[in-house]
Structure formats: C-alpha cells, structure tokens
Design a protein around this motif. Structure first.
Motif, PDB file in Angstrom:
ATOM      1  N   PRO A  41       0.812  -1.217   0.000  1.00 27.19           N
ATOM      2  CA  PRO A  41       0.000   0.000   0.000  1.00 27.19           C
ATOM      3  C   PRO A  41       0.848   1.272   0.000  1.00 27.19           C
ATOM      4  O   PRO A  41       0.332   2.340   0.258  1.00 27.19           O
ATOM      5  N   LYS A  43       2.955   4.568  -0.911  1.00 33.86           N
ATOM      6  CA  LYS A  43       2.718   5.681  -1.810  1.00 33.86           C
ATOM      7  C   LYS A  43       4.046   6.385  -2.063  1.00 33.86           C
ATOM      8  O   LYS A  43       4.944   6.357  -1.236  1.00 33.86           O
ATOM      9  N   ASP A  60      -0.532   6.875  -5.210  1.00 37.07           N
ATOM     10  CA  ASP A  60      -0.507   5.433  -4.988  1.00 37.07           C
ATOM     11  C   ASP A  60      -0.400   4.693  -6.317  1.00 37.07           C
ATOM     12  O   ASP A  60      -0.319   5.318  -7.380  1.00 37.07           O
ATOM     13  N   THR A  61      -0.428   3.370  -6.252  1.00 36.83           N
ATOM     14  CA  THR A  61      -0.250   2.568  -7.465  1.00 36.83           C
ATOM     15  C   THR A  61      -1.439   2.672  -8.420  1.00 36.83           C
ATOM     16  O   THR A  61      -1.330   2.296  -9.575  1.00 36.83           O
TER      17      THR A  61
END
Length: 142
Positions: A41, A43, A60-61
């Motif tokens: 998770p 960032k 984030d992804t």
C-alpha cells in the motif's frame, strides 16, 4: 584573502563528503523486492507545483493523488521514515532559506525540527528511524 578561500574550500569539501555519506547510507538500506513494492500500500511522496505553490503530494499505485501540505511556503524534498509513518521535508514557510519539518502521516500534524537562518536541506532518515541527517549551510569560524 587566503583564509577566505581556504574556508570556502573546507565548506565545499564538507558538503561533498556529506552528500557521499548520505548516498552510501541510502544504498546500504534494505529495499523491498519489486513484487513486494508493487503489491504494497506504499505511496510515492514528491513535491509539485499546483497553483503557483510547491507542496508535498502522495500518489498510490492506482494513480490517486493526495496533497499533504498546504502552507503558503514551499515544501519540497520529501523523505519517508523507514516505517513510513512520517515524512521529513524542507519548508520555506517560516524561513525563506528552508528548515526541516516532519509530518506525522497518521495525524497529519507537522513539526519544525530545525530553526536556523542557514539553509537546511536534503533530509534523510537513519535506518532505525530515530534520527534525521541533513545538509546545512551553517558555518562558523569558531
């Protein structure tokens, strides 16, 4: 006149050595594997200019962008703590030369950790997250 040149030489040498130490330290830190990094998770923290003001952002992804600083000064050079609970960064909010601040990501409370008219920049966390190294233009002949 020679003393001034020598002092400048020493100051530049100290800065160069500090940069090499910080780079060496960062290379020694354990890095997650690419698979862990993609599925985590985590960032990415970065500074960007929106509406004429440089602030710290997270992405984030999934590409979700989040602004985490909003002061009228510039905030830049973010550095995650090893446990990713805090971000150290440089801010010009209270000092135009820049001081180091730490933002607690759980509470979003920030704290100024340097207070000097000299430039304080490039914060880097220790491996255990208890200390922050940074470059500074502080100089004293004494």
């Amino acid at each position: 006149m020679a003393d001034t040149s020598y002092a400048k030489y020493v100051a530049v040498s100290v800065i160069i050595i500090a940069v090499f130490i910080i780079a060496w330290y960062n290379l020694r830190q354990e890095k997650p594997s690419p698979a862990e990094e993609i599925s985590s998770p985590y960032k990415i923290a970065f500074s960007g200019i929106v509406s004429g003001n440089e602030d710290i952002y997270l992405v984030d992804t999934e590409g979700e962008l989040e602004r985490v600083t909003t002061s009228p000064g510039r905030e830049f050079l973010p550095s995650w703590s090893p446990d990713r609970s805090k971000i150290a960064f440089v801010s010009t909010t209270q000092d135009p030369n820049g001081d180091i601040y730490v933002l607690n990501m759980a509470t979003r409370n920030g704290m100024r950790i340097t207070n000097n008219p000299a430039l304080d920049t490039m914060p880097v966390w220790s491996k255990d997250g208890t200390k922050i190294a940074f470059l500074s233009s502080r100089w004293s002949a004494n």
